[in-house]
Design an enzyme around this catalytic site. Structure first.
Site, PDB file in Angstrom:
ATOM      1  N   HIS A  72       0.709  -1.244   0.109  1.00 41.99           N
ATOM      2  CA  HIS A  72       0.155  -0.035  -0.059  1.00 41.99           C
ATOM      3  C   HIS A  72       0.783   1.208  -0.054  1.00 41.99           C
ATOM      4  O   HIS A  72       1.759   1.280   0.854  1.00 41.99           O
ATOM      5  CB  HIS A  72      -0.851   0.022   1.291  1.00 41.99           C
ATOM      6  CG  HIS A  72      -2.076  -0.877   1.061  1.00 41.99           C
ATOM      7  ND1 HIS A  72      -3.244  -0.703   1.648  1.00 41.99           N
ATOM      8  CD2 HIS A  72      -2.411  -1.955   0.491  1.00 41.99           C
ATOM      9  CE1 HIS A  72      -4.404  -1.668   1.263  1.00 41.99           C
ATOM     10  NE2 HIS A  72      -3.681  -2.307   0.751  1.00 41.99           N
ATOM     11  N   TYR A 201      -9.787   5.519   6.744  1.00 45.10           N
ATOM     12  CA  TYR A 201     -10.135   6.043   8.046  1.00 45.10           C
ATOM     13  C   TYR A 201     -10.883   6.940   8.324  1.00 45.10           C
ATOM     14  O   TYR A 201     -10.831   8.053   7.222  1.00 45.10           O
ATOM     15  CB  TYR A 201      -8.687   6.275   8.823  1.00 45.10           C
ATOM     16  CG  TYR A 201      -7.928   5.326   9.057  1.00 45.10           C
ATOM     17  CD1 TYR A 201      -7.564   4.682  10.352  1.00 45.10           C
ATOM     18  CD2 TYR A 201      -6.745   5.015   8.239  1.00 45.10           C
ATOM     19  CE1 TYR A 201      -6.766   3.752  10.860  1.00 45.10           C
ATOM     20  CE2 TYR A 201      -5.774   4.074   8.523  1.00 45.10           C
ATOM     21  CZ  TYR A 201      -5.824   3.383   9.607  1.00 45.10           C
ATOM     22  OH  TYR A 201      -4.772   2.567   9.819  1.00 45.10           O
ATOM     23  N   PRO A 293      -5.458   0.449  18.058  1.00 48.10           N
ATOM     24  CA  PRO A 293      -5.073  -0.046  16.717  1.00 48.10           C
ATOM     25  C   PRO A 293      -5.356   1.025  15.565  1.00 48.10           C
ATOM     26  O   PRO A 293      -4.782   0.671  14.506  1.00 48.10           O
ATOM     27  CB  PRO A 293      -6.072  -1.111  16.530  1.00 48.10           C
ATOM     28  CG  PRO A 293      -7.244  -0.425  17.398  1.00 48.10           C
ATOM     29  CD  PRO A 293      -6.626  -0.143  18.747  1.00 48.10           C
ATOM     30  N   LYS A 297       0.008  -0.004  14.848  1.00 49.25           N
ATOM     31  CA  LYS A 297       1.414  -0.060  15.513  1.00 49.25           C
ATOM     32  C   LYS A 297       1.601  -1.361  16.484  1.00 49.25           C
ATOM     33  O   LYS A 297       2.835  -1.611  16.858  1.00 49.25           O
ATOM     34  CB  LYS A 297       1.553   1.117  16.401  1.00 49.25           C
ATOM     35  CG  LYS A 297       1.737   2.429  15.542  1.00 49.25           C
ATOM     36  CD  LYS A 297       2.951   2.319  14.630  1.00 49.25           C
ATOM     37  CE  LYS A 297       2.768   3.202  13.498  1.00 49.25           C
ATOM     38  NZ  LYS A 297       3.422   2.675  12.100  1.00 49.25           N
ATOM     39  N   TYR A 385       3.363   6.577  10.251  1.00 49.55           N
ATOM     40  CA  TYR A 385       2.682   5.274   9.600  1.00 49.55           C
ATOM     41  C   TYR A 385       3.242   4.239   9.040  1.00 49.55           C
ATOM     42  O   TYR A 385       3.110   3.237   9.220  1.00 49.55           O
ATOM     43  CB  TYR A 385       1.447   5.850   8.593  1.00 49.55           C
ATOM     44  CG  TYR A 385       0.326   4.739   8.418  1.00 49.55           C
ATOM     45  CD1 TYR A 385      -0.723   4.860   9.261  1.00 49.55           C
ATOM     46  CD2 TYR A 385       0.476   4.064   7.365  1.00 49.55           C
ATOM     47  CE1 TYR A 385      -1.824   3.932   9.149  1.00 49.55           C
ATOM     48  CE2 TYR A 385      -0.672   3.168   7.264  1.00 49.55           C
ATOM     49  CZ  TYR A 385      -1.597   3.137   8.201  1.00 49.55           C
ATOM     50  OH  TYR A 385      -2.696   2.179   7.938  1.00 49.55           O
TER      51      TYR A 385
END
Length: 390
Positions: A72, A201, A293, A297, A385
């Site tokens: 991704h 998200y 979550p 991580k 990220y």
């Protein structure tokens, strides 16, 4: 029985440590209270940082990951009316994340252990670390109705938040930091095509939502629910309807729905124990820390612990130096707290906190507008990220 290292816990962190030590010629035994089938049945994380991918390559268990994993290059954030794609690859100089389920990571590690005849003892009871404040630690456990004992040089507690390792530490030797969030994630797993090729998200007035995946035909979705929610109180249709509302019209128009193959609610908490070393026992993974979550991580943070811990033990046996072991806790905690900060920040941005009122909603909106207008802010998000360096 005698070995050099006893590892408590046969989840991905314990098995990864065992595999790395084996490749370096360090003897170890792994103890696990559950059965292999139970360990594999746990539905957990699926977004791997590049650092963890390299760890799995180093361990010789990355063949299926590179075959079936989904790289991704970006991730989408949707707050209010603002939708923003964070171009991870462009913002970090070519880095990305890999979508590959924790269950599959564990399966690959289990297969590697079976192939080499590794000593993994499943379905053990009353596992107890002892004498780790001396030069002669040991672990006792029950198996087949008998109490058994393993003497060793070091004990590695990779047995999770509720495991025996941290519980064995005297209260006055450890400091615990914790934040409990007033909500959880209701997750649904279904054999449907993902709504997008990257994760989404979203923060809607109704609450947080996440569109994720395990493969091109297996989707994982989450919605924010109050603490204590029974997953059985939500029908599949009700979850799909809520996802369409929270993820927005663009996602709703493309969303495929189907029967769930798993539904569960995960509570959210931030937790850190300090230090992570107690004489000749070290904690790693969820035994020493928990993150919400939201920032993906948890599993990755366990992998960085294993990076520091495996290197320290290999240095001890290979170079007769305890420098790495002496510094393990400090190195691991420095990275842990940065990941805790990022996960807390992501959680604060993307969830509804009704008790904080309209001021908090305006702060979230301002944060998203700033992200959308600032490349520097996007770089900071992207760097965290994809994973900070070990």
């Amino acid at each position: 029985m005698r070995t050099q290292v006893v590892i408590i816990g046969a989840g991905p962190s314990g098995l990864l440590l065992s595999q790395l030590l084996h490749l370096a010629g360090v003897e170890c035994v792994v103890l696990e209270r559950r059965s292999p089938d139970y360990v594999l049945s746990r539905i957990r994380a699926g977004v791997l940082e590049q650092g963890m991918v390299k760890m799995l390559e180093r361990a010789g268990v990355s063949e299926r990951l590179h075959k079936d994993g989904l790289p991704h290059d970006g991730v989408a954030l949707h707050v209010g009316e603002t939708r923003l794609r964070i171009d991870l690859k462009n913002l970090t100089g070519g880095k990305h994340v890999m979508v590959y389920g924790q269950t599959e990571v564990t399966r690959d590690l289990m297969d590697a252990h079976t192939a080499r005849g590794a000593k993994v003892i499943y379905e053990t009871g009353k596992v107890t670390p002892l004498d780790f404040d001396t030069d002669h630690p040991k672990v006792t456990y029950e198996k087949d109705g008998l109490t058994r004992e393993i003497s060793c040089d070091f004990i590695c507690g990779c047995d999770g938040y509720h495991g025996a390792s941290r519980a064995a530490v005297p209260d006055d030797a450890i400091t615990e930091y914790e934040k409990i969030y007033p909500f959880g994630w209701l997750g649904i797993l279904s054999y449907v095509k993902p709504v997008d090729h990257e994760l989404i998200y979203a923060n809607h007035a109704n609450g947080f939502a996440l569109a994720s995946m395990r493969s091109n035909s297996l989707s994982r979705y989450y919605i924010q629910v109050p603490t204590g929610t029974d997953p059985k109180s939500w029908s599949d249709d009700a979850i799909w309807d809520e996802l369409k509302i929270r993820l927005g019209e663009e996602a709703a128009d493309k969303m495929e729905t189907g029967p769930s193959i798993e539904k569960s609610v995960a509570p959210l908490r931030s937790f850190v124990a300090e230090p992570l070393r107690f004489g000749r026992m070290m904690l790693a993974g969820d035994a020493g820390h928990i993150v919400p979550p939201t920032g993906a991580k948890g599993l990755n943070l366990a992998a960085s612990d294993i990076h520091y811990l495996s290197n320290a033990l290999i240095e001890y046996y290979g170079e007769k130096s305890s420098a790495g072991i002496d510094d393990y806790s400090n190195k691991a905690l420095a990275r842990i707290w940065k990941a805790e900060r990022f996960s807390w920040w992501m959680t604060s941005l993307l969830h509804q906190f009704p008790e904080l009122g309209p001021f908090n909603a305006r702060m979230q909106r301002a944060e998203m507008e700033y992200l959308a207008s600032s490349r520097a802010a996007q770089i900071g998000l992207a760097e965290n990220y994809v994973g900070l360096p070990y």
